[in-house]
Enzyme design. Structure first.
Site, PDB file in Angstrom:
ATOM      1  N   ASP A  56      -8.391   3.347   6.977  1.00 21.32           N
ATOM      2  CA  ASP A  56      -8.175   3.942   8.299  1.00 21.32           C
ATOM      3  C   ASP A  56      -7.074   3.189   9.046  1.00 21.32           C
ATOM      4  OD1 ASP A  56      -9.127   5.626  10.702  1.00 21.32           O
ATOM      5  OD2 ASP A  56      -9.325   3.573  11.440  1.00 21.32           O
ATOM      6  N   GLU A 123      -9.269   7.979   2.695  1.00 16.78           N
ATOM      7  CA  GLU A 123      -9.009   6.728   3.406  1.00 16.78           C
ATOM      8  C   GLU A 123      -9.385   5.524   2.543  1.00 16.78           C
ATOM      9  OE1 GLU A 123      -9.460   7.853   8.137  1.00 16.78           O
ATOM     10  OE2 GLU A 123     -11.241   7.230   7.027  1.00 16.78           O
TER      11      GLU A 123
END
Length: 232
Positions: A56, A123
Site C-alpha cells: 500500500d 498490493e
C-alpha cells in the site's frame, strides 16, 4: 512457509505471473511472492496481509512519482484527486483482473471473483516485489499503462471523480449546508452497501458499492449531476 524449489510447479507459476506483469524475475524472493499470493484461509499464519501493508505504501509512492513526472504542471489538489483514483481498490481490482491474478492465489475457500481481496493481493505482490528488489522502478511497466488511461479520465471529469467532495463544495457554495447520507447493508450482491444522499431533506441520489465509501460516491455522483443540471 517452506522454500520454493527451483523447477517446481509453483516456481514456474510464479515466473509466469511475473511475465504477465512485465517484471523481470532477477533477485525476486520467491518465498515472499508466494506468501503474497497466499490467502488467510489457506494459511492463517503466513499469508498476504503483512505484505499488503507494505505494498500500500509502495503504490502511493509509485503513484506520486508517476504523477510528478507525467503531469508536472498539475495542482496539488488535482495530484491528490488523481492519486486517490490510481491507488483505489476499484482500479487495483480491475488491474488484478486484467492480469489474471486470481489464477495464482492459494486459498482454501471459494473467493468472490470480483471481491476486494483482489486489490489486497495485488498490493501484497507489490510489497513482495519491492522488498525483493528494493526499488519501485521495476513496477513501472506493470502500472503505468493502466494509470495513464485512468489519469486522463480523471482530468477530463470536472469533479475529478471525487463526487462526495464536489457535492459538498457545491452545496456549501449554493445552499450553505452539507449533504447528509444514509447507508444500509445489502445481501446477496457484491455491492454490499446502498447509500442515499439528501440536500436540505431532498433525496438527490442513490448508489450502491462494495464499500460504504463507494456507495456514497455513487450516490453523490447522481446528486451532483442533478444539481449542476438544474443551473445550466
Amino acid at each position: 512457509m517452506t522454500g520454493i524449489p527451483p523447477g517446481s510447479r509453483r516456481y514456474h507459476e510464479l515466473q509466469k505471473l511475473l511475465q504477465r506483469l512485465g517484471i523481470e524475475s532477477v533477485n525476486i524472493n520467491w518465498n515472499l511472492l508466494d506468501q503474497a499470493l497466499t490467502h488467510s484461509s489457506f494459511d492463517p499464519q503466513c499469508n498476504y496481509e503483512p505484505l499488503e501493508f507494505v505494498g500500500d505504501g509502495v503504490l502511493r509512492l509509485l503513484a506520486a512519482d508517476y504523477l510528478w513526472h507525467h503531469y508536472p504542471q498539475t495542482s496539488v489538489g488535482d495530484y491528490t484527486a488523481l492519486r486517490s483514483v490510481l491507488v483505489s481498490n476499484r482500479l487495483l481490482r480491475q488491474i488484478s483482473e486484467d492480469y489474471g491474478l486470481a489464477d495464482f492465489v492459494l486459498a482454501s475457500t471459494r473467493l468472490s471473483p470480483q471481491g476486494i481481496w483482489l486489490a489486497d493481493i495485488l498490493e501484497a505482490v507489490v510489497g513482495a516485489i519491492y522488498l525483493s528488489v528494493g526499488s519501485t522502478k521495476v513496477l513501472q511497466p506493470c502500472f503505468y499503462p493502466h494509470w495513464h488511461k485512468s489519469a486522463q479520465r480523471v482530468l477530463q471529469d470536472p469533479a475529478r471523480l471525487n463526487y462526495k467532495n464536489a457535492l459538498q463544495e457545491w452545496t456549501q457554495e449554493h445552499y450553505k449546508v452539507l449533504p447528509t447520507y444514509q447507508t444500509e447493508s445489502l445481501s446477496g450482491t457484491p455491492e454490499r452497501f446502498m447509500a442515499r444522499v439528501y440536500v436540505q431533506k431532498r433525496l438527490l441520489g442513490v448508489g450502491q458499492g462494495e464499500s460504504i465509501k463507494a456507495a456514497q460516491q455513487a450516490a453523490a455522483q447522481q446528486a451532483w449531476v442533478v444539481l449542476v443540471g438544474e443551473v445550466e
